[in-house]
Write a protein that holds these residues in place. Structure first.
Motif, short mmCIF file in Angstrom:
data_model
loop_
_atom_site.label_atom_id
_atom_site.label_comp_id
_atom_site.label_asym_id
_atom_site.label_seq_id
_atom_site.Cartn_x
_atom_site.Cartn_y
_atom_site.Cartn_z
N SER A 8 -20.05 57.30 -7.12
CA SER A 8 -20.25 58.34 -6.12
C SER A 8 -19.34 57.98 -4.94
O SER A 8 -19.02 56.81 -4.73
N GLU A 9 -18.93 58.98 -4.19
CA GLU A 9 -18.10 58.71 -3.02
C GLU A 9 -18.85 57.83 -2.01
O GLU A 9 -18.26 56.95 -1.40
N GLU A 10 -20.14 58.05 -1.88
CA GLU A 10 -20.96 57.28 -0.94
C GLU A 10 -20.98 55.80 -1.33
O GLU A 10 -20.81 54.92 -0.49
N LEU A 11 -21.16 55.51 -2.61
CA LEU A 11 -21.15 54.12 -3.07
C LEU A 11 -19.78 53.49 -2.85
O LEU A 11 -19.68 52.36 -2.36
N PHE A 12 -18.73 54.21 -3.18
CA PHE A 12 -17.39 53.65 -3.04
C PHE A 12 -17.08 53.34 -1.57
O PHE A 12 -16.43 52.34 -1.27
N GLU A 13 -17.56 54.17 -0.67
CA GLU A 13 -17.37 53.88 0.75
C GLU A 13 -18.09 52.59 1.14
O GLU A 13 -17.57 51.79 1.91
N ARG A 14 -19.27 52.38 0.57
CA ARG A 14 -19.97 51.11 0.84
C ARG A 14 -19.20 49.93 0.27
O ARG A 14 -19.17 48.85 0.86
N LEU A 15 -18.54 50.12 -0.87
CA LEU A 15 -17.74 49.05 -1.46
C LEU A 15 -16.53 48.71 -0.59
O LEU A 15 -16.25 47.54 -0.34
N VAL A 16 -15.83 49.74 -0.11
CA VAL A 16 -14.61 49.49 0.67
C VAL A 16 -14.91 48.97 2.07
O VAL A 16 -14.01 48.46 2.74
N THR A 17 -16.16 49.10 2.52
CA THR A 17 -16.52 48.58 3.84
C THR A 17 -17.30 47.27 3.74
O THR A 17 -17.76 46.76 4.76
N GLY A 18 -17.47 46.75 2.54
CA GLY A 18 -18.13 45.46 2.36
C GLY A 18 -19.65 45.52 2.38
O GLY A 18 -20.31 44.49 2.42
N ARG A 19 -20.22 46.71 2.33
CA ARG A 19 -21.68 46.84 2.36
C ARG A 19 -22.31 46.87 0.98
O ARG A 19 -23.53 46.94 0.86
N ALA A 20 -21.49 46.81 -0.07
CA ALA A 20 -21.99 46.78 -1.45
C ALA A 20 -21.02 45.95 -2.28
O ALA A 20 -19.87 45.71 -1.87
N GLN A 21 -21.49 45.50 -3.44
CA GLN A 21 -20.65 44.71 -4.34
C GLN A 21 -20.47 45.45 -5.65
O GLN A 21 -21.42 46.02 -6.20
N ALA A 22 -19.26 45.42 -6.17
CA ALA A 22 -18.90 46.20 -7.36
C ALA A 22 -19.69 45.79 -8.60
O ALA A 22 -20.24 46.64 -9.30
N ILE A 23 -19.76 44.51 -8.87
CA ILE A 23 -20.47 44.07 -10.08
C ILE A 23 -21.95 44.41 -9.98
O ILE A 23 -22.55 44.88 -10.95
N ALA A 24 -22.53 44.20 -8.82
CA ALA A 24 -23.95 44.54 -8.64
C ALA A 24 -24.18 46.03 -8.86
O ALA A 24 -25.18 46.43 -9.47
N ALA A 25 -23.27 46.86 -8.39
CA ALA A 25 -23.41 48.31 -8.56
C ALA A 25 -23.38 48.69 -10.04
O ALA A 25 -24.16 49.54 -10.49
N VAL A 26 -22.51 48.07 -10.80
CA VAL A 26 -22.43 48.37 -12.24
C VAL A 26 -23.68 47.86 -12.94
O VAL A 26 -24.27 48.56 -13.77
N LEU A 27 -24.13 46.66 -12.60
CA LEU A 27 -25.32 46.10 -13.25
C LEU A 27 -26.58 46.90 -12.92
O LEU A 27 -27.49 47.00 -13.74
N ARG A 28 -26.63 47.50 -11.73
CA ARG A 28 -27.78 48.33 -11.35
C ARG A 28 -27.62 49.77 -11.84
O ARG A 28 -28.45 50.62 -11.57
N ASN A 29 -26.53 50.05 -12.54
CA ASN A 29 -26.23 51.37 -13.08
C ASN A 29 -26.03 52.41 -11.97
O ASN A 29 -26.27 53.59 -12.17
N GLU A 30 -25.57 51.96 -10.81
CA GLU A 30 -25.20 52.88 -9.73
C GLU A 30 -23.81 53.45 -9.99
O GLU A 30 -23.45 54.48 -9.43
N SER A 31 -23.03 52.76 -10.80
CA SER A 31 -21.73 53.24 -11.22
C SER A 31 -21.54 52.81 -12.67
O SER A 31 -22.24 51.93 -13.14
N THR A 32 -20.61 53.47 -13.34
CA THR A 32 -20.38 53.11 -14.74
C THR A 32 -18.90 52.81 -14.96
O THR A 32 -18.04 53.33 -14.25
N PHE A 33 -18.66 51.98 -15.94
CA PHE A 33 -17.31 51.53 -16.23
C PHE A 33 -17.11 51.55 -17.73
O PHE A 33 -18.00 51.16 -18.49
#
Length: 126
Positions: A66-91
């Motif tokens: 989601s654009e909201e999640l990616f903005e959190r990633l680029v600002t350091g407020r979220a981590q990419a691997i954690a987002a994938v493991l929590r199924n907030e994003s898919t790869f």
């Protein structure tokens, strides 16, 4: 599209020599969704260089966010691997490209390198 996301993608070519030191090469498509619309970013990576375009094309891997999640990633407020493991994003595709690309994200504010913390602790024990 948020300004933070656009600045992030614009900064990638200048940062690539420091971040992409290993033998990673390939193309990752990053799909950002918001309100039933998807924006595509195509990122071609090679050792020490990166090329970014805002098109959809053939890719070795696709990362959906989601654009909201990616903005959190680029600002350091979220981590990419954690987002994938929590199924907030898919790869899907070549996971090496995902692991290399995530190194472009900033660390969370206040985060310290664990090696530096261990050195400080070791220094106190002497």
């Amino acid at each position: 599209m948020s300004e933070a996301i656009e600045r992030f993608f614009e900064s990638l070519p200048a940062r690539a020599p420091q971040v992409l030191r290993g033998p990673v090469a390939g193309t990752i498509q990053i799909d950002l969704s918001k309100d039933n619309q998807t924006t595509h970013w195509l990122v071609r990576m090679a050792p020490g260089e990166i090329e970014v375009s805002q098109v959809r094309g053939p890719a070795d891997a696709i990362w959906y966010n989601s654009e909201e999640l990616f903005e959190r990633l680029v600002t350091g407020r979220a981590q990419a691997i954690a987002a994938v493991l929590r199924n907030e994003s898919t790869f899907s595709g070549n996971v090496v490209l995902f692991l290399a690309f995530r190194r472009f994200f900033p660390t969370r504010p206040g985060t310290r390198d664990p090696r530096e913390v261990a050195r400080q602790q070791a220094g106190r024990l002497r």
